[in-house]
Design an enzyme around this catalytic site. Structure first.
Site, PDB file in Angstrom:
ATOM      1  N   TYR A  21       0.838  -1.213   0.000  1.00 58.42           N
ATOM      2  CA  TYR A  21       0.000   0.000   0.000  1.00 58.42           C
ATOM      3  C   TYR A  21       0.871   1.261   0.000  1.00 58.42           C
ATOM      4  CZ  TYR A  21      -3.520   3.241   1.987  1.00 58.42           C
ATOM      5  OH  TYR A  21      -4.367   4.297   2.245  1.00 58.42           O
TER       6      TYR A  21
ATOM      7  N   LYS B 148       1.014   4.212  -2.713  1.00 58.22           N
ATOM      8  CA  LYS B 148       0.648   5.586  -2.359  1.00 58.22           C
ATOM      9  C   LYS B 148       1.800   6.561  -2.614  1.00 58.22           C
ATOM     10  CE  LYS B 148      -3.605   5.289  -1.048  1.00 58.22           C
ATOM     11  NZ  LYS B 148      -4.619   5.648  -2.059  1.00 58.22           N
TER      12      LYS B 148
HETATM   13  N1  LIG Z   1      -9.422   6.672   5.688  1.00 60.80           N
HETATM   14  C1  LIG Z   1      -8.191   7.120   5.885  1.00 60.80           C
HETATM   15  O1  LIG Z   1      -7.806   7.581   6.997  1.00 60.80           O
HETATM   16  C2  LIG Z   1      -7.199   7.091   4.760  1.00 60.80           C
HETATM   17  C3  LIG Z   1      -5.861   7.392   5.046  1.00 60.80           C
HETATM   18  C4  LIG Z   1      -4.944   7.448   4.013  1.00 60.80           C
HETATM   19  C5  LIG Z   1      -5.364   7.204   2.707  1.00 60.80           C
HETATM   20  N2  LIG Z   1      -6.668   6.892   2.447  1.00 60.80           N
HETATM   21  C6  LIG Z   1      -7.059   6.659   1.068  1.00 60.80           C
HETATM   22  O2  LIG Z   1      -8.261   7.359   0.795  1.00 60.80           O
HETATM   23  C7  LIG Z   1      -9.014   6.621  -0.174  1.00 60.80           C
HETATM   24  C8  LIG Z   1     -10.430   6.386   0.339  1.00 60.80           C
HETATM   25  O3  LIG Z   1     -10.365   5.525   1.459  1.00 60.80           O
HETATM   26  P1  LIG Z   1     -11.612   5.261   2.423  1.00 60.80           P
HETATM   27  O4  LIG Z   1     -11.061   5.286   3.777  1.00 60.80           O
HETATM   28  O5  LIG Z   1     -12.739   6.112   2.047  1.00 60.80           O
HETATM   29  O6  LIG Z   1     -11.905   3.719   2.058  1.00 60.80           O
HETATM   30  P2  LIG Z   1     -13.265   2.921   1.789  1.00 60.80           P
HETATM   31  O7  LIG Z   1     -12.913   1.482   1.855  1.00 60.80           O
HETATM   32  O8  LIG Z   1     -14.355   3.439   2.664  1.00 60.80           O
HETATM   33  O9  LIG Z   1     -13.633   3.310   0.274  1.00 60.80           O
HETATM   34  C9  LIG Z   1     -12.879   2.853  -0.807  1.00 60.80           C
HETATM   35  C10 LIG Z   1     -13.834   2.551  -1.946  1.00 60.80           C
HETATM   36  O10 LIG Z   1     -13.052   2.151  -3.085  1.00 60.80           O
HETATM   37  C11 LIG Z   1     -13.793   1.182  -3.785  1.00 60.80           C
HETATM   38  N3  LIG Z   1     -12.939   0.382  -4.646  1.00 60.80           N
HETATM   39  C12 LIG Z   1     -12.085  -0.611  -4.277  1.00 60.80           C
HETATM   40  N4  LIG Z   1     -11.560  -1.189  -5.369  1.00 60.80           N
HETATM   41  C13 LIG Z   1     -12.041  -0.518  -6.444  1.00 60.80           C
HETATM   42  C14 LIG Z   1     -11.842  -0.645  -7.839  1.00 60.80           C
HETATM   43  N5  LIG Z   1     -11.055  -1.606  -8.354  1.00 60.80           N
HETATM   44  N6  LIG Z   1     -12.499   0.198  -8.668  1.00 60.80           N
HETATM   45  C15 LIG Z   1     -13.310   1.186  -8.171  1.00 60.80           C
HETATM   46  N7  LIG Z   1     -13.551   1.320  -6.842  1.00 60.80           N
HETATM   47  C16 LIG Z   1     -12.917   0.480  -6.002  1.00 60.80           C
HETATM   48  C17 LIG Z   1     -14.434   0.344  -2.695  1.00 60.80           C
HETATM   49  O11 LIG Z   1     -15.556  -0.412  -3.169  1.00 60.80           O
HETATM   50  C18 LIG Z   1     -14.808   1.403  -1.645  1.00 60.80           C
HETATM   51  O12 LIG Z   1     -16.159   1.802  -1.764  1.00 60.80           O
HETATM   52  C19 LIG Z   1      -8.226   5.357  -0.464  1.00 60.80           C
HETATM   53  O13 LIG Z   1      -7.409   5.542  -1.604  1.00 60.80           O
HETATM   54  C20 LIG Z   1      -7.366   5.200   0.749  1.00 60.80           C
HETATM   55  O14 LIG Z   1      -6.206   4.440   0.494  1.00 60.80           O
HETATM   56  C21 LIG Z   1      -7.592   6.818   3.448  1.00 60.80           C
END
Ligand SMILES: NC(=O)c1ccc[n+]([C@@H]2O[C@H](COP(=O)([O-])OP(=O)(O)OC[C@H]3O[C@@H](n4cnc5c(N)ncnc54)[C@H](O)[C@@H]3O)[C@@H](O)[C@H]2O)c1
Length: 319
Positions: free
Chosen positions: A165, A169
């Site tokens: 990951y 990223k």
């Molecule tokens: N939540 C945090 O604190 C955090 C921290 C750092 C980075 N991020 C990044 O932010 C983004 C959103 O994360 P989140 O926390 O909302 O996660 P989440 O799991 O709630 O949402 C991610 C969404 O991506 C969709 N997804 C997965 N594979 C896919 C694909 N092949 N095609 C299209 N959609 C797909 C999933 O179905 C899901 O609905 C991600 O890239 C995550 O890595 C989040």
């Protein structure tokens, strides 16, 4: 309310849930036509459900906005192309692409299967390529576009158990900065967001991993020092929406950390300390100089325990 995104058409990957859903609803309420992309997979990328994307699109429409759902996986080139084509076919333009989609397959590197590496890279990093490549062709013709990639402190600073990951990223952060150079001359901006938010992704982090990460020494301020550890996902959306507006025309090639009410411009990689000589360094010279001239005061994020008998480590003076 002012509609700063009126007549803009914006694709948001992974917007059926979490942060993406909040971004989709906000840009929809600001006047944008939204393609809500999400195949509704589980956190590890398995399964699928049409419900999340359709229900976010329905919510935008019910609030007076304009949206369509798309269920393609952006982990494939074909899925990315279909998604961008749907936006173009529906609204005749592609003004913004926000790549939020993500999955997790956390594992210490010595236990990680190649498939766990590949699938995480496919959704995050290759997914970024799969959507920005076709979108950039259209944006270049339009002489207008907004690209936002989602990075993470895991990629920018490091996190235990997230080699796959974090690599993806960091790759997105690098990609965003390079695309800024490729596309800036065409009126297209490319920026990154490193969010902290309470979603199913952060809820999935085991207590032991949270403790390990919290205990890692770091010189950088942690978001949780100033905000609750996982603020609501909706807090991330306004900065993304801002980057989509015309007013952000000159914000390009930057990464922003967003955690609750704190929005920070990330430092770009620059030399923190240097040594220089006109000819090649010898290893003996580096052994003598690196500790004092480059590494003095620099923190090892995961130092070996004092009980480990390590060759090279100075023996601590006994009391
Ligand atoms: N939540 C945090 O604190 C955090 C921290 C750092 C980075 N991020 C990044 O932010 C983004 C959103 O994360 P989140 O926390 O909302 O996660 P989440 O799991 O709630 O949402 C991610 C969404 O991506 C969709 N997804 C997965 N594979 C896919 C694909 N092949 N095609 C299209 N959609 C797909 C999933 O179905 C899901 O609905 C991600 O890239 C995550 O890595 C989040």
């Amino acid at each position: 309310m002012a509609k700063p995104l009126a007549n803009r058409s914006i694709v948001i990957t992974g917007s059926g849930r979490g942060i993406g859903a909040e971004v989709a609803k906000l840009v929809g309420s600001l006047g944008a036509n939204v393609v809500v992309n999400d195949p509704g997979v589980n956190l590890d990328g398995s399964g699928g459900d049409a419900g999340p994307a359709q229900s976010v699109a329905n919510e935008i429409i019910a609030a007076g906005g304009s949206a369509v759902a798309n269920l393609d996986s952006i982990a494939t080139e074909e899925g990315g192309e279909n998604l961008i084509r749907q936006c173009l076919d529906t609204w005749g333009r592609v003004d913004g692409v926000v790549h939020v989609a993500g999955i997790l397959r956390d594992r210490m590197i010595f236990n990680m299967a190649e498939s766990e590496w590949d699938e995480v890279i496919a959704v995050h990093l290759t997914g970024f390529f799969n959507v920005v490549k076709p979108a950039s062709i259209i944006m270049r013709q339009q002489r207008y576009g907004r690209i936002v990639g989602f990075s993470s402190s895991s990629g920018l600073m490091g996190n235990a158990g997230q080699g796959n990951y974090g690599a993806a990223k960091a790759g997105i952060a690098g990609g965003v900065r390079c695309l800024a150079r490729d596309l800036g001359r065409y009126g297209i901006t490319s920026n990154g967001i490193a969010p902290t938010a309470g979603t199913r992704m952060t809820q999935s982090i085991p207590e032991a991993a949270q403790q390990l990460r919290a205990a890692a020494p770091t010189a950088a301020p942690k978001a949780e020092d100033v905000e609750p550890q996982y603020p609501a996902a909706s807090f991330v959306a306004p900065m993304v929406a801002y980057l989509m507006t015309d007013q952000a025309w000159n914000v390009n090639g930057k990464i922003f950390h967003v955690a609750g009410g704190q929005v920070s411009l990330a430092l770009e990689e620059t030399a923190a300390a240097s040594i220089h000589k006109a000819s090649m360094w010898t290893v003996d010279e580096l052994r003598a100089l690196v500790p004092s001239r480059l590494m003095s005061g620099v923190i090892n994020p995961a130092p070996p325990p004092p009980t480990l008998d390590l060759p090279g480590r100075p023996v601590a003076a006994s009391a």
